[in-house]
Design a protein around this motif. Structure first.
Motif, mmCIF file in Angstrom:
data_model
loop_
_atom_site.group_PDB
_atom_site.id
_atom_site.type_symbol
_atom_site.label_atom_id
_atom_site.label_comp_id
_atom_site.label_asym_id
_atom_site.label_seq_id
_atom_site.Cartn_x
_atom_site.Cartn_y
_atom_site.Cartn_z
ATOM 1 N N ILE A 233 0.808 -1.209 0.000
ATOM 2 C CA ILE A 233 0.000 0.000 0.000
ATOM 3 C C ILE A 233 0.849 1.270 0.000
ATOM 4 O O ILE A 233 0.465 2.297 -0.552
ATOM 5 N N ARG A 234 2.046 1.194 0.581
ATOM 6 C CA ARG A 234 2.943 2.349 0.540
ATOM 7 C C ARG A 234 3.302 2.710 -0.900
ATOM 8 O O ARG A 234 3.259 3.878 -1.302
ATOM 9 N N ASN A 235 3.700 1.694 -1.668
ATOM 10 C CA ASN A 235 4.114 1.955 -3.044
ATOM 11 C C ASN A 235 2.950 2.426 -3.904
ATOM 12 O O ASN A 235 3.121 3.264 -4.791
ATOM 13 N N HIS A 236 1.746 1.859 -3.651
ATOM 14 C CA HIS A 236 0.581 2.316 -4.403
ATOM 15 C C HIS A 236 0.277 3.782 -4.093
ATOM 16 O O HIS A 236 -0.038 4.567 -4.985
ATOM 17 N N TYR A 237 0.371 4.133 -2.818
ATOM 18 C CA TYR A 237 0.113 5.517 -2.435
ATOM 19 C C TYR A 237 1.146 6.444 -3.079
ATOM 20 O O TYR A 237 0.813 7.516 -3.605
ATOM 21 N N LYS A 238 2.412 6.026 -3.050
ATOM 22 C CA LYS A 238 3.465 6.822 -3.664
ATOM 23 C C LYS A 238 3.223 6.975 -5.164
ATOM 24 O O LYS A 238 3.399 8.063 -5.729
ATOM 25 N N GLY A 239 2.787 5.880 -5.817
ATOM 26 C CA GLY A 239 2.503 5.940 -7.248
ATOM 27 C C GLY A 239 1.384 6.909 -7.570
ATOM 28 O O GLY A 239 1.461 7.672 -8.550
ATOM 29 N N MET A 240 0.330 6.892 -6.745
ATOM 30 C CA MET A 240 -0.777 7.820 -6.964
ATOM 31 C C MET A 240 -0.328 9.263 -6.778
ATOM 32 O O MET A 240 -0.697 10.153 -7.548
ATOM 33 N N LYS A 241 0.476 9.512 -5.736
ATOM 34 C CA LYS A 241 0.961 10.871 -5.491
ATOM 35 C C LYS A 241 1.855 11.358 -6.624
ATOM 36 O O LYS A 241 1.753 12.513 -7.064
ATOM 37 N N ASN A 242 2.746 10.499 -7.100
ATOM 38 C CA ASN A 242 3.623 10.882 -8.212
ATOM 39 C C ASN A 242 2.820 11.182 -9.466
ATOM 40 O O ASN A 242 3.084 12.140 -10.193
#
Length: 351
Positions: A233-242
């Protein structure tokens, strides 16, 4: 091609759904709450989903005939797969390239061309494919008849059922705080050639009774393993923010949201929106600006709900600080959703 899943490339599809040869599919969806229509303008098609898996792809052939495609790989765990295959063949699906007399069986997608499709065609193909997808989603260990091997698919499919339940629950707009509604309008999102590698589960909007506040990207996690790792979920959140930090992406999603929402209205698929204050005029006034217009929402279901509530981890402490990203814990009756295509109960709490 312009990055717009609801652009002019599907205007012909909308016409065929309203009054042309695809109209029985639209009528069928309106009477079956387990089905969802999604626009796929970047691929020149409309997809109808069941359990977030393709039930039908609706498109046009090079000769401008109407084309219906199903994914017969869903039938690989059905003992009666050959009967289902024959049923689709009798409905006019092209099976000329299929290999069914050897192991592995090779069938893949099957397509049927026609000038129009009848209620009988829609009903029969729905019954065949629904049973195939339901079997595909069963919990117990299953035999893969295409490969003649056993396989356990349980772990990979819990989240798919949860996604379908969440989408059904929020597609018409649900009040998540006073006079503020979350409405989901698209699923299985993946932008064309996105360098950010972003692929959230849904697109939605947050609106009040006067205007749309944000277009939101929504991620769903259901299993404990989803809290970490490369797909965590961390990486998904980071991907959405980017993804949301790129102005080109933001403008594309806003333009697309306006057209997507307007087309759903046109098809009569979101009549309850008007009751909740989401009118065509409000959709048309969605501001085409960058700052703050795209947001994120995360849903947690099944075993991840308890992990989030009771585990004092860095996930909860740093990633989901209040005001940074809404976290919605969603509860539903999995067995009822799986067997009946309709949940016996659903509720949520928001953090």
């Amino acid at each position: 091609m312009t990055d717009n899943r609801a652009g002019t490339s599907i205007d012909k599809h909308i016409g065929a759904l309203l009054s042309g040869g695809f109209k029985e599919f639209l009528n069928f969806v309106k009477t079956h709450d387990d089905l969802e229509i999604a626009f796929r303008g970047n691929s020149n098609k409309v997809t109808i989903y069941y359990h977030n898996h393709m039930m039908w792809d609706l498109s046009f052939s090079r000769g401008n005939k109407l084309k219906v495609t199903v994914s017969f790989n869903h039938a690989r765990y059905c003992a009666d797969w050959l009967t289902k295959f024959d049923d689709l063949k009798n409905e006019g699906f092209d099976v000329s390239k299929c290999v069914i007399n050897t192991i592995p069986v090779r069938i893949g997608n099957l397509s049927c061309l026609a000038n129009s499709f009848s209620v009988d065609f829609v009903t029969k193909t729905y019954n065949v494919m629904k049973d195939a997808i339901d079997t595909y989603f069963t919990w117990s260990r299953k035999h893969d008849y295409f490969k003649n091997t056993d396989a356990n698919r349980k772990v990979n499919l819990v989240e798919k059922v949860a996604q379908q339940e969440i989408y059904r629950y929020f597609k018409n707009g649900v009040e998540i705080s006073k006079d503020k509604y979350l409405c989901l309008y698209d699923l299985e999102f993946a932008q064309k050639n996105a360098p950010e590698g972003n692929k959230p589960d849904f697109l939605g909007i947050i609106y009040n009774k006067g205007f749309i506040e944000q277009v939101v990207m929504v991620e769903v996690k259901s299993l404990k393993g989803a809290l970490g790792g490369s797909s965590g979920i961390r990486n998904h959140y980071k991907g959405m923010k980017n993804y949301n930090s790129n102005p080109v992406n933001v403008i594309a999603r806003i333009v697309e949201a306006k057209e997507y929402l307007a087309k759903l209205h046109k098809l009569g698929l979101r009549e309850s929106w008007v009751k909740n204050g989401l009118t065509n005029a409000i959709i048309a006034n969605l501001p085409q600006t960058v700052a703050g217009t795209i947001g994120n929402v995360i849903f947690l279901t099944d075993e991840v709900c308890e992990c989030y509530k009771w585990r004092k981890s860095s996930h909860r402490k740093s990633l989901y600080r209040k005001g940074r990203c809404p976290i919605i814990l969603f509860y539903y009756d999995y067995e009822s959703a799986l067997r009946k295509g309709k949940s016996g109960y659903s509720w949520f709490s928001i953090y």
